[in-house]
Design an enzyme around this catalytic site. Structure first.
Site, PDB file in Angstrom:
ATOM      1  N   CYS A  86       0.696  -1.026  -0.121  1.00 38.14           N
ATOM      2  CA  CYS A  86       0.218   0.333   0.134  1.00 38.14           C
ATOM      3  C   CYS A  86       0.921   1.272  -0.137  1.00 38.14           C
ATOM      4  CB  CYS A  86      -1.093  -0.616   1.639  1.00 38.14           C
ATOM      5  SG  CYS A  86      -2.143   0.816   0.909  1.00 38.14           S
ATOM      6  N   HIS A 111      -3.014  -4.933   0.559  1.00 35.73           N
ATOM      7  CA  HIS A 111      -3.049  -5.314   1.996  1.00 35.73           C
ATOM      8  C   HIS A 111      -3.256  -6.556   2.084  1.00 35.73           C
ATOM      9  CE1 HIS A 111      -2.355  -1.665   3.523  1.00 35.73           C
ATOM     10  NE2 HIS A 111      -3.245  -1.271   3.462  1.00 35.73           N
ATOM     11  N   GLU A 142      -2.130  -8.752   4.097  1.00 37.37           N
ATOM     12  CA  GLU A 142      -1.436  -9.167   5.690  1.00 37.37           C
ATOM     13  C   GLU A 142      -3.579  -9.012   6.410  1.00 37.37           C
ATOM     14  OE1 GLU A 142      -1.320  -4.366   5.721  1.00 37.37           O
ATOM     15  OE2 GLU A 142      -0.732  -6.007   4.239  1.00 37.37           O
TER      16      GLU A 142
END
Length: 263
Positions: A85, A169, A171
């Site tokens: 990001c 994202h 994660e």
């Protein structure tokens, strides 16, 4: 021996970031809180990861300028990078690309497609689900970089030699996705926020877990790039700096700040 990776936390607040990246990266992580201008004093790493942030790369803030310069030098030293990001945008900017504000906000579980050419997304379907949250985007790739992932909002992944980056994202867990979304109060309408929250479901999260494969792929790439050795206790040839397993990890950061939702 696990590869030694610098986790450059660009978030402003952060237990979530530490939890998420520690869960996903099977490596010896050394954390730095770059918002507090905490940067490594050496380059003795097998790889580096730059996280999300509520900041924009074009803000005139000292920590962003210092991070950009450190990243440039690390890339020149052929250290593999993964950007997520803000990290994706920072790497594009540092390498000569262009980042601009968007007219719209991309947020929520979205579909992204990739070209099947990047080792970062080996094992991931060519159309896959990810969680997104950003209001800036890379509009011009760095010289020599190649786009490998995109959707209707623009570039979602590029590679420049040993540098890999993704706009989404991978994660995020559902807790982080919900917290980040609620943190957009004041930036997005209540109706838009509720629509995104309604989409944070077990099935959407399970679909997005496919993209987590990129973390293993990056670690594999770093290990192959480093060969049989590790940067632990290594001496940088130019500076003479030394790092060892006794170095204390610092910094927190996240990729989803509850106060103002890091992107």
């Amino acid at each position: 021996m696990s590869p030694r990776i610098a986790l450059l936390n660009a978030a402003h607040d952060g237990s979530d970031n530490r939890r998420n990246f520690r869960r996903e990266l099977a490596a010896d992580l050394v954390e730095y809180d770059v918002v507090d201008r905490d940067l490594p004093e050496h380059f003795a790493f097998d790889g580096c990861v730059v996280t999300g942030s509520r900041a924009s790369v074009y803000w005139e803030e000292p920590w962003i300028a210092e991070l950009r310069e450190w990243v440039r030098e690390a890339v020149e030293r052929d250290i593999p990078f993964l950007g997520v990001c803000f990290g994706h945008q920072l790497l594009a900017d540092a390498l000569g690309g262009t980042v601009e504000a968007m007219d719209d906000y991309e947020i929520g579980y979205r579909s992204v497609s990739h070209d099947g050419e990047s080792p970062l997304l080996d094992g991931v379907d060519e159309e896959f689900t990810v969680f997104t949250t950003h209001s800036d985007r890379v509009v011009e790739l760095p010289p020599g970089a190649e786009r490998f992932a995109e959707n209707e909002y623009g570039v979602h992944g590029f590679r420049a030699d040993d540098v890999f980056s993704v706009q989404f994202h991978p994660e995020y867990d559902p807790e982080t996705a919900e917290m980040v979304t609620r943190g957009k109060d004041g930036q997005l309408s209540a109706e838009r926020i509720e629509q995104v929250l309604d989409g944070i479901t077990p099935s959407n999260y399970q679909a997005a877990c496919e993209a987590k494969q990129l973390f293993d792929n990056f670690v594999d790439y770093v290990e192959a790039r480093a060969g049989t050795g590790s940067a632990d206790a290594a001496v940088d040839a130019e500076s003479g700096d030394v790092t060892s397993d006794d170095e204390t990890p610092t910094g927190t950061g996240d990729g989803g700040d509850s106060a103002a939702a890091d992107d």
